[in-house]
Design an enzyme around this catalytic site. Structure first.
Site, PDB file in Angstrom:
ATOM      1  N   PRO A 185      34.685  40.427  45.140  1.00  0.00           N
ATOM      2  CA  PRO A 185      34.120  40.887  46.416  1.00  0.00           C
ATOM      3  C   PRO A 185      34.574  42.302  46.756  1.00  0.00           C
ATOM      4  O   PRO A 185      35.630  42.754  46.321  1.00  0.00           O
ATOM      5  CB  PRO A 185      34.684  39.888  47.437  1.00  0.00           C
ATOM      6  CG  PRO A 185      35.166  38.730  46.630  1.00  0.00           C
ATOM      7  CD  PRO A 185      35.585  39.282  45.310  1.00  0.00           C
ATOM      8  N   CYS A 186      33.773  42.977  47.543  1.00  0.00           N
ATOM      9  CA  CYS A 186      34.092  44.337  47.986  1.00  0.00           C
ATOM     10  C   CYS A 186      34.891  44.250  49.284  1.00  0.00           C
ATOM     11  O   CYS A 186      34.398  43.751  50.292  1.00  0.00           O
ATOM     12  CB  CYS A 186      32.798  45.122  48.210  1.00  0.00           C
ATOM     13  SG  CYS A 186      33.050  46.834  48.695  1.00  0.00           S
ATOM     14  N   GLN A 187      36.144  44.715  49.247  1.00  0.00           N
ATOM     15  CA  GLN A 187      37.009  44.668  50.425  1.00  0.00           C
ATOM     16  C   GLN A 187      37.719  46.011  50.616  1.00  0.00           C
ATOM     17  O   GLN A 187      38.048  46.677  49.634  1.00  0.00           O
ATOM     18  CB  GLN A 187      38.080  43.578  50.250  1.00  0.00           C
ATOM     19  CG  GLN A 187      37.531  42.168  50.130  1.00  0.00           C
ATOM     20  CD  GLN A 187      38.633  41.193  49.741  1.00  0.00           C
ATOM     21  OE1 GLN A 187      39.096  41.188  48.610  1.00  0.00           O
ATOM     22  NE2 GLN A 187      39.058  40.374  50.689  1.00  0.00           N
TER      23      GLN A 187
END
Length: 473
Positions: A185-187
């Site tokens: 995921p993009c965090q």
């Protein structure tokens, strides 16, 4: 006579032992199936194949040990085995090993298994995605581990654990592998404390910068297991996320770990790391793909993702070819929903905005759908199948009976599977053991399968070189 009685007793004991072993095998098979499919679904399937009166209640009693255990008939056993995935065609002659992190429903795995890879570890936290994954991908419990929370492996959520102990734990939990796959995921990264450590003259590196993100878990696994190659996937906006800080930390981390990322220095519109699924299937879907090679193995020379065009299909399937000939009326938009989407789009069009639905003409060979999203289950607005709606008619004719009969429809889950490349029309269907809502979320969160099949083929000779180097040790 005594000899006869002894023989009869022996046969009786043997028969009881055989029956018990069969019951244990049947229970193990049933447990495998129930990991994926609900009890109601399994009971309905068993009713079709068996002579007994199966029901959800009777099945529940058997599973919970409240009813007498049964022995499955041949037809029932065959049916249950048919609900499980079969071993890949090349099994057991695997050529390399890989792990599948943040696996979703297996979109990246597919291409690497197709070129002779054996998946030895999978991690996915979403329970519904796990059901779909297990329904479609062979899982040999002897050689394969399935994990749900990767942080339980990397111990990243436990600050009391030393780095040394964390890396030792990763090596205990995750087998050696040649290729690491991860659609993380993009965090955003929190850089608080980094400048303070710099001022104090203390090293920080990725253990500090990436802490608290799921990319950090990927980095820890890469450091612990040192795979020859990795393939990381994310949304296109990863590059601009948090004003570029996120991507900067990722690239610095991969460099710090001793890996060369293909096409690392190329940016802008022609960045080969950004791959659009429209070259393979009629859907505009851009994703960033980071392919990394362990620097000390010297595998990266001459590799570029620009060469992926060698694997573009000679003739991309049309949008219309992916559709089912007839679909349930529940997929047609209701009058109320279509009225809302229609007027919402007109309102924004009048303001010069681009908001609105995406109506796709299945009769046009050049039609390309918008990006399928995880919210597709809400209204299907980004990809609506045109059923002959007359756009030339004015506002007064919106409610015309003939036009209303041609209201657009959503894609079915299996059509989504085709648009993402999980199945082809006429081939064995992709198993979908979850509700339509969950299926739409899963396909919307996934990748275009043939894109990563092409990446796998592009990497195939490099993987072979890596395996050769490993075998020399």
């Amino acid at each position: 006579m005594a000899e006869f009685d002894s023989l009869a007793l022996h046969q009786l004991v043997q028969a009881e032992s055989d029956q018990q072993r069969q019951q244990e095998r049947d229970r193990a098979l049933l447990d495998q199936v129930l990991e994926i499919y609900g009890q109601k679904c399994v009971a309905e399937q068993l009713k079709k194949a068996g002579k007994r009166e199966w029901s959800r209640e009777s099945l529940n009693r058997w599973v919970n040990g409240k009813g007498a255990p049964k022995i499955l008939t041949v037809a029932e056993e065959t049916l249950l085995r048919g609900l499980l995935p079969s071993p890949p065609a090349h099994h057991p002659h695997y050529r390399f090993r890989f792990i599948d992190l943040f696996a979703g429903i297996g979109g990246i795995r597919s291409g690497f298994e197709a070129i002779g890879g054996q998946c030895v570890f999978t991690s996915e936290w979403n329970k519904n995605a796990v059901r779909t994954y297990k329904a479609n991908w062979y899982n040999d419990s002897v050689t394969h581990t399935f994990n749900q929370d990767i942080r339980e492996v990397t111990l990243s959520g436990n600050p009391a654990i030393s780095e040394t102990d964390a890396y030792a734990h990763i090596c205990q939990q995750i087998p050696e592998h040649d290729v690491l796959l991860a659609g993380f995921p993009c965090q955003p990264f929190s850089l608080a404390g980094v400048s303070k450590k710099n001022a104090m003259g203390r090293a920080h590196g990725f253990e500090c910068e990436a802490q608290g993100t799921l990319f950090f878990d990927v980095a820890r696994i890469i450091k612990a297991r040192r795979p020859a190659i990795f393939v990381l996937e994310n949304v296109k906006n990863l590059k601009s996320h948090d004003k570029g800080k996120t991507f900067s930390v990722i690239m610095n981390t991969l460099d710090e770990l001793g890996y060369d990322v293909a096409d690392a220095g190329i940016n802008g519109k022609d960045d080969p790391k950004i791959i659009d699924g429209k070259h393979f299937l009629p859907q505009h879907r851009e994703r960033i793909v980071l392919v990394g090679f362990r620097r000390d193995l010297h595998l990266s020379e001459g590799f570029t993702l620009r060469d992926i065009d060698r694997f573009y299909p000679s003739q991309r399937p049309t949008f219309g070819q992916l559709l089912e000939p007839t679909v349930d009326s529940k997929y047609v938009l209701s009058h109320k929903l279509w009225d809302y989407l229609y007027r919402y789009a007109k309102k924004h069009a009048a303001k010069g905005n681009g908001f609105g639905f995406g109506l796709v003409d299945p009769t046009c060979e050049n039609s390309i759908a918008r990006t399928l999203s995880a919210r597709y289950h809400k209204d299907g607005s980004e990809i609506l199948v045109d059923r002959g709606w007359d756009k030339a008619l004015g506002e007064a004719d919106f409610n015309h009976a003939e036009n209303q009969a041609r209201r657009p429809r959503r894609l079915t889950p299996h059509e989504c599977a085709r648009l993402m490349g999980f199945e082809k029309p006429g081939d064995k269907p992709f198993r979908i053991p979850v509700s339509d809502t969950q299926a739409y979320r899963q396909f919307g969160n996934s990748v275009v399968v043939p894109v990563f099949a092409a990446v796998a083929k592009l990497l195939e000779p490099r993987i072979a070189m890596a395996v050769k180097l490993r075998n020399k040790k």
